[in-house]
Enzyme design. Structure first.
Site, PDB file in Angstrom:
ATOM      1  N   ASP A 192       0.827  -1.212   0.000  1.00 54.86           N
ATOM      2  CA  ASP A 192       0.000   0.000   0.000  1.00 54.86           C
ATOM      3  C   ASP A 192       0.863   1.264   0.000  1.00 54.86           C
ATOM      4  OD1 ASP A 192       0.852  -0.117   2.604  1.00 54.86           O
ATOM      5  OD2 ASP A 192      -1.144   0.005   3.505  1.00 54.86           O
ATOM      6  N   SER A 193       2.200   1.101   0.016  1.00 59.11           N
ATOM      7  CA  SER A 193       3.084   2.248  -0.211  1.00 59.11           C
ATOM      8  C   SER A 193       2.812   2.860  -1.589  1.00 59.11           C
ATOM      9  CB  SER A 193       4.556   1.840  -0.098  1.00 59.11           C
ATOM     10  OG  SER A 193       4.862   0.821  -1.020  1.00 59.11           O
TER      11      SER A 193
ATOM     12  N   ASP B  19      -1.082  -6.104  -0.284  1.00 56.56           N
ATOM     13  CA  ASP B  19      -1.422  -5.487   0.996  1.00 56.56           C
ATOM     14  C   ASP B  19      -2.928  -5.293   1.119  1.00 56.56           C
ATOM     15  OD1 ASP B  19       0.701  -5.070   2.697  1.00 56.56           O
ATOM     16  OD2 ASP B  19       1.219  -3.100   1.892  1.00 56.56           O
TER      17      ASP B  19
ATOM     18  N   LYS C  39      -1.037  -9.279   2.913  1.00 62.11           N
ATOM     19  CA  LYS C  39      -0.254  -8.794   4.057  1.00 62.11           C
ATOM     20  C   LYS C  39      -1.104  -7.790   4.811  1.00 62.11           C
ATOM     21  CE  LYS C  39       3.404  -5.832   3.656  1.00 62.11           C
ATOM     22  NZ  LYS C  39       2.940  -4.653   4.424  1.00 62.11           N
TER      23      LYS C  39
ATOM     24  N   GLU D 214      -1.128  -5.273   8.689  1.00 63.72           N
ATOM     25  CA  GLU D 214      -0.253  -4.696   9.712  1.00 63.72           C
ATOM     26  C   GLU D 214      -0.797  -4.921  11.128  1.00 63.72           C
ATOM     27  OE1 GLU D 214       0.465  -0.536   8.889  1.00 63.72           O
ATOM     28  OE2 GLU D 214       1.186  -0.969   6.862  1.00 63.72           O
TER      29      GLU D 214
ATOM     30  N   GLU E  23       9.747  -3.900  10.225  1.00 64.47           N
ATOM     31  CA  GLU E  23      10.183  -2.612   9.658  1.00 64.47           C
ATOM     32  C   GLU E  23      10.751  -1.684  10.719  1.00 64.47           C
ATOM     33  OE1 GLU E  23       7.366  -0.811   6.988  1.00 64.47           O
ATOM     34  OE2 GLU E  23       8.570   1.001   6.764  1.00 64.47           O
TER      35      GLU E  23
HETATM   36  O1  KIV Z   1       3.591  -1.102   1.445  1.00 59.62           O
HETATM   37  C1  KIV Z   1       4.781  -1.470   1.384  1.00 59.62           C
HETATM   38  O2  KIV Z   1       5.515  -1.187   0.421  1.00 59.62           O
HETATM   39  C2  KIV Z   1       5.319  -2.247   2.502  1.00 59.62           C
HETATM   40  C3  KIV Z   1       6.802  -2.493   2.536  1.00 59.62           C
HETATM   41  C4  KIV Z   1       7.514  -1.308   3.075  1.00 59.62           C
HETATM   42  C5  KIV Z   1       7.121  -3.689   3.344  1.00 59.62           C
HETATM   43  O3  KIV Z   1       4.594  -2.632   3.356  1.00 59.62           O
END
Ligand code: KIV
Length: 277
Positions: A42-43, A88, A118, A120, A187
């Protein structure tokens, strides 16, 4: 590559590499480079959608980008050699209720080629969600330490600096493993904690800003290529990609053939006289 293959790599002492991708082009680059897993993180909210944090990105947008990344994978490596595609779950797609989390993660697996999600954190509610997802057949990667979806609570600070925070992270890592995560992202924590958790857990610990001793490393590809305006201190660029791209484009613009002398501007006919009343 399947989630279990990452575990096999850890057991064989082989490093695990995970890179982010957000579309077909970036996914093909990452796959051709030979990453073990490709994360549609989600970055992308910040990296390609221009948001100030990861919070605004929606599930629909994540699905859209994940489908594009999946198309980039097809044909960029030999059949059976594709990296594991992980997507994510965005903010508020899994925090409201376990049923909504299953529906969101289910859409990822049904509507994109991703084989895992994924999410968090390791709060009790999150652990309950992970347990339910795993029992529904959805592989889950955890993510602790700096968790960007909690930026308004924790900021972007390094975690695990004092003993209480270190113990909380150890407890969270144990709980994520017990809940059934096949791997976890760690992280921005001290390198000693990255080493300790990698040795302690059976599942792979994939670090970013967590030291070299983790079982694997994950990076935001645009940061690594130096394409983002600024990179976090724990993820320095491999090359000045942004600068080189701008220079190359400037050169292309400057190289466009220009006529020796500009043709005379065509004379426009005089405007009709304004009517008098
Ligand atoms: O969203 C993302 O790119 C991430 C990485 C920093 C692990 O969660």
């Amino acid at each position: 590559m399947r989630p279990a293959d990452l575990l096999r790599r850890k057991q064989a002492g082989l490093p695990i590499t995970v890179l982010t991708a957000w579309d077909a082009l970036s996914a093909a680059l990452v796959a051709e480079a030979g990453a073990d897993a490709l994360l549609v993180g989600d970055s992308l909210a910040m990296v390609v959608l221009g948001h100030p944090t990861t919070l605004p990105v929606t599930l629909e947008e994540m699905l859209h980008h994940c489908r594009a990344a999946g198309r980039g994978l097809a044909g960029s490596c030999a059949a059976g050699q594709e990296p594991l595609l992980i997507c994510d779950l965005p903010f508020l797609s899994y925090q409201c209720s376990t049923d909504e989390a299953v529906a969101a993660a289910g859409r990822v697996l049904k509507e994109t080629p991703a084989a895992a999600v994924k999410l968090e954190g390791a709060e009790p509610e999150t652990l309950a969600v992970i347990d339910r997802l795993v029992r529904s057949g959805i592989p889950v990667m955890g993510h602790i330490g700096l968790t960007p979806q909690s930026v308004h609570r924790l900021g972007y600070r390094r975690q695990g600096n004092d003993e209480a925070s270190r113990q909380r992270l150890i407890h969270a890592a144990d709980a994520l493993q017990a809940a059934g995560c096949f791997a976890l992202v760690l992280e921005h924590v001290p390198a000693e904690l990255g080493a300790e958790l990698s040795g302690r857990l059976q599942i792979p610990v994939v670090g970013i800003g967590a030291g070299d001793a983790c079982d694997g490393q994950v990076r935001v590809t645009a940061d690594l290529l130096g394409l983002t305006p600024r990179q976090p201190p724990f993820s320095p660029p491999l090359l000045p990609g942004r600068q080189r791209a701008v220079e190359a484009l400037r050169q292309w613009i400057a190289d466009q053939p220009r006529p020796a002398a500009l043709p005379a501007a065509p004379t426009s006919p005089a405007p009709p006289a304004a009517p008098h009343c």
